[in-house]
Write an enzyme that holds these catalytic residues in place. Sequence first.
Site, PDB file in Angstrom:
ATOM      1  N   GLY A 114       2.816   2.319  10.883  1.00 54.33           N
ATOM      2  CA  GLY A 114       3.907   3.251  10.773  1.00 54.33           C
ATOM      3  C   GLY A 114       4.363   3.737  11.858  1.00 54.33           C
ATOM      4  N   GLU A 159      -6.695   4.497   7.948  1.00 53.98           N
ATOM      5  CA  GLU A 159      -6.359   5.897   7.623  1.00 53.98           C
ATOM      6  C   GLU A 159      -7.833   6.486   7.047  1.00 53.98           C
ATOM      7  OE1 GLU A 159      -2.734   5.432   5.570  1.00 53.98           O
ATOM      8  OE2 GLU A 159      -1.807   4.709   7.638  1.00 53.98           O
ATOM      9  N   GLY A 207       2.973  -1.130   4.358  1.00 53.32           N
ATOM     10  CA  GLY A 207       3.101   0.285   3.865  1.00 53.32           C
ATOM     11  C   GLY A 207       4.441   0.861   3.633  1.00 53.32           C
ATOM     12  N   GLY A 208       5.154   1.254   4.787  1.00 51.40           N
ATOM     13  CA  GLY A 208       6.499   1.894   4.562  1.00 51.40           C
ATOM     14  C   GLY A 208       7.372   1.071   3.565  1.00 51.40           C
ATOM     15  N   LYS A 268       0.121   4.442  -0.297  1.00 59.58           N
ATOM     16  CA  LYS A 268      -0.379   5.348   0.452  1.00 59.58           C
ATOM     17  C   LYS A 268      -0.134   6.797  -0.416  1.00 59.58           C
ATOM     18  CE  LYS A 268      -0.138   3.011   4.877  1.00 59.58           C
ATOM     19  NZ  LYS A 268      -0.045   3.217   6.278  1.00 59.58           N
ATOM     20  N   HIS A 301      -9.527   1.074   5.011  1.00 57.63           N
ATOM     21  CA  HIS A 301      -8.186   1.183   5.689  1.00 57.63           C
ATOM     22  C   HIS A 301      -8.421   1.883   6.778  1.00 57.63           C
ATOM     23  CE1 HIS A 301      -4.011   2.609   6.495  1.00 57.63           C
ATOM     24  NE2 HIS A 301      -3.653   1.401   5.803  1.00 57.63           N
ATOM     25  N   GLU A 339      -4.926  -5.047  10.544  1.00 54.39           N
ATOM     26  CA  GLU A 339      -3.916  -3.980  10.638  1.00 54.39           C
ATOM     27  C   GLU A 339      -4.346  -3.318  12.031  1.00 54.39           C
ATOM     28  OE1 GLU A 339      -1.944  -2.855   6.548  1.00 54.39           O
ATOM     29  OE2 GLU A 339      -3.664  -1.538   7.154  1.00 54.39           O
ATOM     30  N   SER A 358       3.889  -2.225  10.411  1.00 54.51           N
ATOM     31  CA  SER A 358       5.208  -2.263  10.707  1.00 54.51           C
ATOM     32  C   SER A 358       6.180  -3.665  10.224  1.00 54.51           C
ATOM     33  CB  SER A 358       5.546  -1.907  12.204  1.00 54.51           C
ATOM     34  OG  SER A 358       5.234  -0.666  12.253  1.00 54.51           O
ATOM     35  N   ASN A 406       0.859  -1.372  -0.130  1.00 51.59           N
ATOM     36  CA  ASN A 406      -0.177  -0.234   0.247  1.00 51.59           C
ATOM     37  C   ASN A 406       0.929   1.373   0.281  1.00 51.59           C
ATOM     38  OD1 ASN A 406      -1.755   2.312   0.621  1.00 51.59           O
ATOM     39  ND2 ASN A 406      -2.419   1.200   2.604  1.00 51.59           N
TER      40      ASN A 406
HETATM   41  P1  13P Z   1       3.197   0.212   7.836  1.00 48.79           P
HETATM   42  O1  13P Z   1       3.778  -0.989   7.180  1.00 48.79           O
HETATM   43  O2  13P Z   1       3.884   1.432   7.298  1.00 48.79           O
HETATM   44  O3  13P Z   1       3.079   0.188   9.291  1.00 48.79           O
HETATM   45  O4  13P Z   1       1.714   0.468   7.244  1.00 48.79           O
HETATM   46  C1  13P Z   1       0.938  -0.647   7.442  1.00 48.79           C
HETATM   47  C2  13P Z   1      -0.368  -0.136   6.403  1.00 48.79           C
HETATM   48  O5  13P Z   1      -1.052   0.654   6.774  1.00 48.79           O
HETATM   49  C3  13P Z   1      -0.740  -1.038   5.032  1.00 48.79           C
HETATM   50  O6  13P Z   1      -1.835  -0.754   4.612  1.00 48.79           O
END
Ligand code: 13P
Length: 255
Positions: free
Chosen positions: A177, A101, A238-239, A15, A99, A171, A217, A13
Amino acid sequence: MYLTMRQKIVAGNWKMHKNREETKVLISELKALENTSGSRVIIAPSYVSLAFAVKEINNEAAIDVAAQNMDQHSSGAYTGEVSASMLKSVGVKTVILGHSERRIYFGETDTLLKQKVNSAVEQGMEIIFCIGENLKQRESGTYFHVISSQISNVLFHLEAKDVKNIILAYEPVWAIGTGKTATPGQVQEMHAFIREMISWQYNEMVANSVTILYGGSCKPANAVELFSNKDVDGGLIGGASLNAEDFYAIVNANR
Ligand code: 13P
């Protein structure tokens, strides 16, 4: 014996990261890497890069492209929104919905998510549906209840044939994050709970067909341990998905 459709998947993802040029670079780096795990790979760039990403991959690598969101309506006067049919028209057949967010920053509720899920199902889109508790809910011990209502409110009106095609992504908000990963024990416990819920609502065959990913993470250093749990089918990253080497190290950890 039953036919299982449970898949091994690692999805990135992106983002709100990577412009067109950066998308081109990252995709060419991903294409150069080898997937030795047999896991399905999905990337979710921003809306404006979706058509471009599909074109850049150009069937030269087994990488699917997903959207990070979509609108619940099929078309109409909804300024700034994108529909399922628009996504399909540029070759995108998968969408991330729910998600945290989107829930936190854009006020997406279970009611709205149910409409989005219905629209995606009607349009034959594959859904990656995210659920997760926040820190307060984890610490107060209400996390099973939170996950249970997020899933039942949005998905349990669906027929078994449609639920089987939904990829769930657990998640925990407190792990996104933050560098604070859920422990393999916490992840397995929740994934097993989710599978059991699906089994109660539908049946064991449906529960065993559903793919359940972990996100929060997830990194090359912890991926093997997380993915080795029996109810964990892969990850939503994510990251670490913004770096080709890291992302493929995670892909290749999902055996
Ligand atoms: P991180 O891997 O950056 O923690 O993000 C996870 C995420 O929200 C994937 O949708």
